[in-house]
Design an enzyme around this catalytic site. Structure first.
Site, PDB file in Angstrom:
ATOM      1  N   HIS A  96     -17.896 -54.647  -1.874  1.00  0.00           N
ATOM      2  CA  HIS A  96     -17.364 -55.355  -2.660  1.00  0.00           C
ATOM      3  C   HIS A  96     -15.867 -55.202  -2.970  1.00  0.00           C
ATOM      4  CE1 HIS A  96     -17.081 -51.823  -5.470  1.00  0.00           C
ATOM      5  NE2 HIS A  96     -18.507 -51.661  -5.010  1.00  0.00           N
TER       6      HIS A  96
ATOM      7  N   HIS B 297     -14.213 -51.646  -2.862  1.00  0.00           N
ATOM      8  CA  HIS B 297     -13.972 -51.286  -1.572  1.00  0.00           C
ATOM      9  C   HIS B 297     -12.569 -51.425  -0.667  1.00  0.00           C
ATOM     10  CE1 HIS B 297     -18.519 -50.815  -1.656  1.00  0.00           C
ATOM     11  NE2 HIS B 297     -18.267 -49.751  -1.719  1.00  0.00           N
TER      12      HIS B 297
ATOM     13  N   LYS C 242     -25.523 -51.428   0.568  1.00  0.00           N
ATOM     14  CA  LYS C 242     -24.959 -51.696  -0.692  1.00  0.00           C
ATOM     15  C   LYS C 242     -23.857 -52.782  -0.680  1.00  0.00           C
ATOM     16  CE  LYS C 242     -26.481 -48.724  -3.818  1.00  0.00           C
ATOM     17  NZ  LYS C 242     -26.039 -47.310  -3.970  1.00  0.00           N
TER      18      LYS C 242
HETATM   19  N1  ARG Z   1     -19.603 -43.629   0.441  1.00  0.00           N
HETATM   20  C1  ARG Z   1     -18.888 -42.990  -0.684  1.00  0.00           C
HETATM   21  C2  ARG Z   1     -18.961 -43.925  -1.864  1.00  0.00           C
HETATM   22  O1  ARG Z   1     -19.075 -45.054  -1.656  1.00  0.00           O
HETATM   23  C3  ARG Z   1     -17.503 -42.647  -0.594  1.00  0.00           C
HETATM   24  C4  ARG Z   1     -17.354 -41.567   0.369  1.00  0.00           C
HETATM   25  C5  ARG Z   1     -15.968 -40.774   0.231  1.00  0.00           C
HETATM   26  N2  ARG Z   1     -15.911 -39.835   1.481  1.00  0.00           N
HETATM   27  C6  ARG Z   1     -16.217 -38.697   1.363  1.00  0.00           C
HETATM   28  N3  ARG Z   1     -15.937 -37.837   2.407  1.00  0.00           N
HETATM   29  N4  ARG Z   1     -16.914 -37.944   0.171  1.00  0.00           N
HETATM   30  O2  ARG Z   1     -18.809 -43.654  -3.172  1.00  0.00           O
END
Ligand code: ARG
Length: 572
Positions: A130, A133, A127
Site C-alpha cells: 500500500h 510502503h 498483504k
Molecule cells: N516486514 C516488515 C513490515 O512490513 C518490515 C521489515 C523491516 N526490516 C527488518 N529487517 N526488520 O513491517
C-alpha cells in the site's frame, strides 16, 4: 573538481594563528546572501588568541588575502572576511568537471572497496503493497543510488516478511474459503480477503486460532502441503510486488526474507546462551534489557517458535559473514525504533564488534489528503493504483498542454511515477506528510514534473545547435567565460558547483531530500538564466560558452533525478 573551501582554508591557515587547520576549514562558511561573498570567514574565535577586536582581525586578513589570484575581491564587514571568487576560476572548474565527468558528475570514489547493505521495501507477503510502503521503497532506493554514486559497492536487500504465525492463519483461511482461480487472478486482494475473514470468524470460533497455530507449526517443520501453499502464496504475492517494482524501476540483489533465516535460529540461540544472555520467563525465552531502559526482547515463544526480532539478529549475523559489510542500513518506519534499538543492543552484547555498523534509518508516516490510509480492510490504498492514477492524470495534462513528446504514453509514465517519487523525497524523511494529488502534478511548483521539464528544456536547447554544442563540449579551456558572467549565469554555476557536496551530505545524513531540494534550486536558477539570457545568439563564441553552461545544468539535473530513482526525459 577544484575544492574552493579547501583552497581557502589553506590560504587562511598560513595567515591565521590560534586555530588549527581543521578548525579553520570548519569555520569557512557559504553566506546565505551572495552579496556577502561566495565564502566568508568569521573571526570571533581569534579574538582571544590575538587579543584584538574581531573586526580588526578581519580587516588584516582581508587585506592580505585580496592579493591572491583566486579572488576578485575580499572585503571585511564587521567580524567577517567576505571572499568573492574570480568568476572565471569557478566557472572553469565547474564546466570542465561537468564536461569531463558527465553522468558521473557529482559522484565520488570515497566508498571504493567498501560494501554497504541497503535493506529497503521489505513488505509482508500476502498483504497489500500500500501507499505506506512507498516510503521505505523510494527512500531506500535513493539511499542505495546515492551510496553507489559515492563509490560504495551496495547490496540491495528486500527482507520480505514471508514468515510467522500469520501464514498459519492464511493457510487455514484459504482451505476454508479460498478459491485457486481467484488467487491467481488477484493474489493479494483475495488473500487479504481470506485473512480478514479469518479474523471475523475467529471471534465466533476460538478453535480457528488453534488450527492456525498447528498449520504454522507444520509449515515450520516443512510439511509438504503447508510448504507448498506457503510457497504459492509467496510466488503469487511476488508477482504483484514485482509489477510495482517494475513501474518504479527498482530491482533487488537479494530477496532473502524472514523465512530464509528459519534454519539459522538455533545458532542465534546458542550464541545468546553462550554469552549468558538468554533468560527463561514463563516458558518463553527473553533477553533482559532493563539495564538499558528497554523492555525485554522476546526471542522464543512458549511453544519454541522464534520471532521477528530473532530473525533480524540472524539476518544481521548472516550478512556480516556473507558480505563483510562496512555498513548495514535499514530503511524502516520510525514506529520500529524500539525494535531496532533492542536488537542492535543485543548484537552489541554478543560482543561481535560491529553493532555500530548497523544503522536504522527511520521515516515518518504518510497519509492521503482525502483521509484514506487506514490499514483496516477495504480502506487500504494500493500503491499500484496510486501510480496508475498518477500516470493517468499526467497523460491528461500531457495531452491538454500539448507537451512536446513523440511518445505520450512513455512521458506520462516517467512524469507520473516521477511525481510520486519526487514528492516522497521532498521533505526530511522523518517528517509525517500528507500525500496530495494537487501538489505533485503541478508543472510549476517545486515538483518532479518541474525539474524534469527543466531538464527536457535544457536538452532541447542543446539539440538546436549540434555544432556549437560539440565544440563547447570538446573542452572548457577554449571557452570565453565572460559571456556567462552575468548574475543569473553565475548563480546557476555556483549551484552546479555545490551539487557534489549536496550528494555527499545526503549520503552522510541518509537524507535524499538534500538532493531533491538542491536540484529544485538548480532548476529554478536554470530557468531564470534561460529566461534572462538569449542563449542561441548569432555570435558563435557566445553561443558556445552559454551552451556549455546549459550542458552542465542539464547534467546536474539529470544526475540528480537519476539518484532519486526518476527518469530524466529528453523531451517533454
Ligand atoms: N516486514 C516488515 C513490515 O512490513 C518490515 C521489515 C523491516 N526490516 C527488518 N529487517 N526488520 O513491517
Amino acid at each position: 573538481m577544484l575544492n574552493f573551501k579547501e583552497e581557502i582554508a589553506k590560504l587562511l591557515d598560513v595567515r591565521v594563528t590560534g586555530m588549527s587547520a581543521d578548525e579553520i576549514r570548519e569555520t569557512v562558511e557559504i553566506p546565505q546572501d551572495s552579496r556577502m561573498g561566495d565564502y566568508a570567514f568569521p573571526c570571533f574565535k581569534l579574538a582571544k588568541a590575538l587579543r584584538k577586536a574581531p573586526p580588526l582581525i578581519a580587516l588584516d586578513i582581508a587585506k592580505s588575502l585580496g592579493a591572491e589570484g583566486l579572488f576578485e575581491r575580499v572585503e571585511a564587514v564587521n567580524a567577517y572576511v567576505n571572499m568573492f571568487l574570480k568568476k572565471s576560476v569557478l566557472t572553469a572548474a565547474v564546466l570542465s568537471a561537468a564536461i569531463a565527468e558527465g553522468e558521473r558528475f557529482g559522484g565520488a570514489d570515497i566508498g571504493a572497496g567498501r560494501k554497504v547493505i541497503v535493506e529497503f521495501s521489505s513488505p509482508n507477503i500476502a498483504k497489500p503493497f500500500h501507499i505506506g510502503h512507498i516510503r521505505s521503497t523510494v527512500i531506500g532506493n535513493a539511499v542505495n543510488n546515492i551510496y553507489a554514486f559515492l563509490g560504495y559497492d551496495t547490496v540491495r536487500v528486500n527482507h520480505l516478511g514471508d514468515y510467522g504465525t500469520q501464514f498459519g492463519k492464511m493457510i487455514v483461511a484459504y482451505r476454508r474459503w479460498g478459491d485457486r482461480a481467484e488467487v491467481e487472478l488477484r493474489p493479494i486482494r483475495s488473500l487479504l480477503a481470506y485473512y480478514t475473514k479469518f479474523h471475523e470468524e475467529a471471534e465466533k470460533d476460538a478453535g480457528l486460532e488453534d488450527e492456525a497455530r498447528r498449520a504454522f507449526a507444520r509449515l515450520e517443520r516443512g510439511e509438504k502441503e503447508e510448504r507448498e501453499l506457503w510457497q504459492w502464496f509467496r510466488d503469487e504475492s511476488l508477482k504483484e510486488f514485482n509489477r510495482v517494482y517494475a513501474m518504479l524501476g527498482i530491482s533487488f540483489d537479494s530477496l532473502a526474507g524472514e523465512s530464509f533465516y528459519s534454519d539459522k535460529m538455533d545458532r542465534v540461540l546458542d550464541m545468546l546462551k553462550e554469552k549468558g544472555l538468554l533468560k527463561e520467563s514463563d516458558g518463553a525465552r527473553i533477553v533482559d534489557l532493563s539495564a538499558f531502559d528497554m523492555p525485554p526482547a522476546l526471542i522464543t515463544k512458549k511453544d519454541g517458535s522464534t520471532l521477528y526480532i530473532t530473525r533480524d539478529i540472524a539476518a544481521a549475523i548472516y550478512r556480516k559473514e556473507q558480505y563483510g559489510f562496512h555498513k548495514n542500513l535499514y530503511i524502516v518506519a520510525s514506529q520500529q525504533n524500539l525494535h531496532f534499538k533492542q536488537w542492535f543492543k543485543i548484537i552489541e552484547l554478543l560482543g561481535l564488534g560491529w553493532a555500530d555498523e548497523c544503522v536504522h534509518i527511520p521515516f515518518g508516516l504518510v497519509s492521503l489528503d482525502d483521509g484514506t490510509m487506514s490499514t483496516r480492510a477495504g480502506r487500504v490504498v494500493f500503491l499500484e493504483d496510486v501510480l496508475n492514477r498518477a500516470i493517468e492524470k499526467t497523460r491528461e495534462i500531457v495531452i491538454e498542454k500539448n507537451v512536446n513528446t513523440d511518445n505520450a504514453d512513455e512521458t506520462a509514465r516517467q512524469v507520473g511515477v516521477g511525481a510520486v517519487i519526487f514528492q516522497e523525497l521532498s521533505n526530511n524523511r522523518i517528517k509525517d506528510y500528507v500525500f496530495s494529488w494537487d501538489k505533485i502534478l503541478n508543472f510549476e511548483g517545486e515538483t518532479g514534473p518541474y525539474v524534469q521539464y527543466s531538464h527536457a528544456r535544457a536538452s532541447s536547447v542543446l539539440r538546436k545547435d549540434d555544432t556549437a554544442r560539440n565544440a563547447a563540449l570538446s573542452g572548457a579551456d577554449a571557452l570565453d567565460f565572460s559571456y556567462i558572467a552575468c548574475e543569473s549565469a553565475y548563480e546557476l554555476t555556483k549551484l552546479i558547483y555545490r551539487f557534489p557536496d549536496a550528494v555527499l551530505e545526503a549520503g552522510e545524513k541518509y537524507e535524499p531530500s538534500i538532493v531533491t531540494r538542491h536540484i529544485v534550486d538548480v532548476a529554478q536558477a536554470f530557468n531564470k538564466f534561460y529566461h534572462d539570457e538569449h542563449i542561441l545568439t548569432d555570435d558563435e563564441t557566445e553561443r558556445k560558452a552559454k551552451l556549455a553552461l546549459v550542458f552542465a545544468a542539464k547534467q546536474t539535473l539529470g544526475n540528480g533525478l537519476r539518484l532519486l530513482g526518476m527518469a530524466a526525459p529528453e523531451r517533454m
